[in-house]
Design a protein around this motif. Structure first.
Motif, mmCIF file in Angstrom:
data_model
loop_
_atom_site.group_PDB
_atom_site.id
_atom_site.type_symbol
_atom_site.label_atom_id
_atom_site.label_comp_id
_atom_site.label_asym_id
_atom_site.label_seq_id
_atom_site.Cartn_x
_atom_site.Cartn_y
_atom_site.Cartn_z
ATOM 1 N N PHE A 57 0.819 -1.210 0.000
ATOM 2 C CA PHE A 57 0.000 0.000 0.000
ATOM 3 C C PHE A 57 0.852 1.259 0.000
ATOM 4 O O PHE A 57 0.485 2.259 -0.577
ATOM 5 C CB PHE A 57 -0.918 -0.004 1.236
ATOM 6 N N LEU A 58 2.020 1.209 0.661
ATOM 7 C CA LEU A 58 2.786 2.420 0.869
ATOM 8 C C LEU A 58 3.974 2.563 -0.058
ATOM 9 O O LEU A 58 4.692 3.550 0.018
ATOM 10 C CB LEU A 58 3.298 2.467 2.316
ATOM 11 N N SER A 59 4.219 1.603 -0.932
ATOM 12 C CA SER A 59 5.529 1.574 -1.560
ATOM 13 C C SER A 59 5.572 1.941 -3.028
ATOM 14 O O SER A 59 6.600 1.783 -3.655
ATOM 15 C CB SER A 59 6.130 0.178 -1.397
ATOM 16 N N ARG A 110 -0.863 4.392 -6.923
ATOM 17 C CA ARG A 110 -0.921 5.351 -5.822
ATOM 18 C C ARG A 110 -0.577 6.731 -6.347
ATOM 19 O O ARG A 110 0.133 6.875 -7.349
ATOM 20 C CB ARG A 110 0.059 4.985 -4.705
ATOM 21 N N CYS A 111 -1.060 7.733 -5.682
ATOM 22 C CA CYS A 111 -0.802 9.103 -6.096
ATOM 23 C C CYS A 111 -0.792 9.997 -4.863
ATOM 24 O O CYS A 111 -1.620 9.838 -3.962
ATOM 25 C CB CYS A 111 -1.879 9.551 -7.082
ATOM 26 N N LEU A 112 0.153 10.928 -4.824
ATOM 27 C CA LEU A 112 0.219 11.909 -3.749
ATOM 28 C C LEU A 112 -0.409 13.215 -4.199
ATOM 29 O O LEU A 112 -0.302 13.601 -5.363
ATOM 30 C CB LEU A 112 1.668 12.155 -3.338
ATOM 31 N N LEU A 128 -0.146 16.520 3.222
ATOM 32 C CA LEU A 128 0.073 15.544 2.160
ATOM 33 C C LEU A 128 -0.869 14.357 2.331
ATOM 34 O O LEU A 128 -1.007 13.820 3.436
ATOM 35 C CB LEU A 128 1.523 15.061 2.192
ATOM 36 N N ALA A 129 -1.527 13.976 1.245
ATOM 37 C CA ALA A 129 -2.440 12.829 1.258
ATOM 38 C C ALA A 129 -2.005 11.833 0.188
ATOM 39 O O ALA A 129 -1.540 12.212 -0.891
ATOM 40 C CB ALA A 129 -3.879 13.269 1.001
ATOM 41 N N LYS A 130 -2.152 10.559 0.512
ATOM 42 C CA LYS A 130 -1.850 9.501 -0.461
ATOM 43 C C LYS A 130 -3.163 8.845 -0.884
ATOM 44 O O LYS A 130 -3.963 8.420 -0.047
ATOM 45 C CB LYS A 130 -0.909 8.461 0.137
ATOM 46 N N LEU A 131 -3.363 8.767 -2.183
ATOM 47 C CA LEU A 131 -4.579 8.172 -2.738
ATOM 48 C C LEU A 131 -4.267 6.785 -3.273
ATOM 49 O O LEU A 131 -3.351 6.613 -4.085
ATOM 50 C CB LEU A 131 -5.132 9.043 -3.867
#
Length: 269
Positions: A57-59, A110-112, A128-131
């Motif tokens: 999810f984060l990478s 993913r997109c910031l 900052l948000a991660k989509l």
């Protein structure tokens, strides 16, 4: 006066030389040494931004100096959903925030983006948000949210092309897309409780430069009239656009606005 005996054989046991051995990460403990070496290698890779597991999810974006304050889940639906997500992730703002491309060869995307929160809200200011982005056609039913909190940080965005089949390569006219949108809503309401359904939004897209209305007045009237009639019967939609589908920067701005709205709504309870 008798004193304490000294030396070997005078009442004290001989010292065990092994008791003073200080064990280190060497061949004395190869398992621990291997784990430690792997940890140091991962740490070096993260600093270089090279540790990217496409299923994690984060990478899918590189390590950042800024903290990611919010994470949201966006399901993007429609016949043009895949292109919308790709152009969003490859936009200049997304690349700038992540330090490179955010479109992996496989796996989830993913997109910031930056969100602007009001002064009275916790974590006010630009954050900052991660989509997390998943896409599918109108007929794809995404898994329901597992909790109310997950639903509050999620959204399902339906992409409708206002140009109709003539310019979009068989997408289908606008009225057909509205019917497909309504069918998707009906299926979701029949299978998922209201509190576990994410909010629904509509992203109006066009293939014309600038995102303006179609050149022919009658064509512009057709989709606008169909949308107005639908909203008169079903109620107002949470909608954005029209936006040129190839304008990644405009798409990024729209999704940043969606994320900001969801975060503010979630904070308000």
């Amino acid at each position: 006066v008798g004193g304490m005996p000294e030396g070997p054989g005078m009442g004290f046991p001989a010292a065990d030389p092994n008791a003073l051995l200080v064990r280190t990460l060497s061949s004395e403990d190869p398992t621990t040494a291997a784990r430690h070496s792997a940890y140091l290698s991962r740490k070096r890779d993260k600093k270089k931004g090279a540790f990217t597991d496409p299923q994690n999810f984060l990478s899918n974006v590189q390590e950042l100096e800024r903290d990611v304050d919010f994470r949201l889940d966006f399901k993007v639906s429609g016949d043009i959903a895949d292109k919308v997500v790709r152009n969003l992730c490859d936009s200049a703002p997304a690349r700038l925030l992540s330090g490179g491309s955010t479109t992996p060869a496989s796996g989830p995307r993913r997109c910031l983006c930056e969100v602007d929160l009001p002064p009275h809200q916790q974590k006010a200011g630009r954050r900052l948000a991660k989509l997390a982005l998943a896409d599918g056609g109108f007929d794809v039913d995404f898994p329901p949210c597992r909790s109310k909190q997950e639903a509050l940080s999620s959204a399902q965005i339906f992409c409708l092309c206002v140009d109709g089949a003539g310019d979009s390569g068989g997408v289908g006219d606008f009225q057909c897309q509205l019917l497909a949108y309504q069918d998707a809503l009906t299926r979701a309401r029949a299978t998922t409780r209201a509190k576990l359904r994410p909010v629904k939004g509509v992203l109006l897209c066009t293939h014309r430069a600038g995102g303006g209305a179609p050149a022919a007045h009658t064509e512009a009237e057709a989709w606008a009239s169909a949308l107005a009639n639908y909203e008169q019967e079903a109620g107002p939609l949470w909608k954005f656009g029209p936006i040129n589908i190839d304008d990644g920067d405009a798409l990024h701005a729209a999704f940043a606005e969606m994320a900001t709205t969801r975060i503010r709504h979630g904070a308000a309870g």
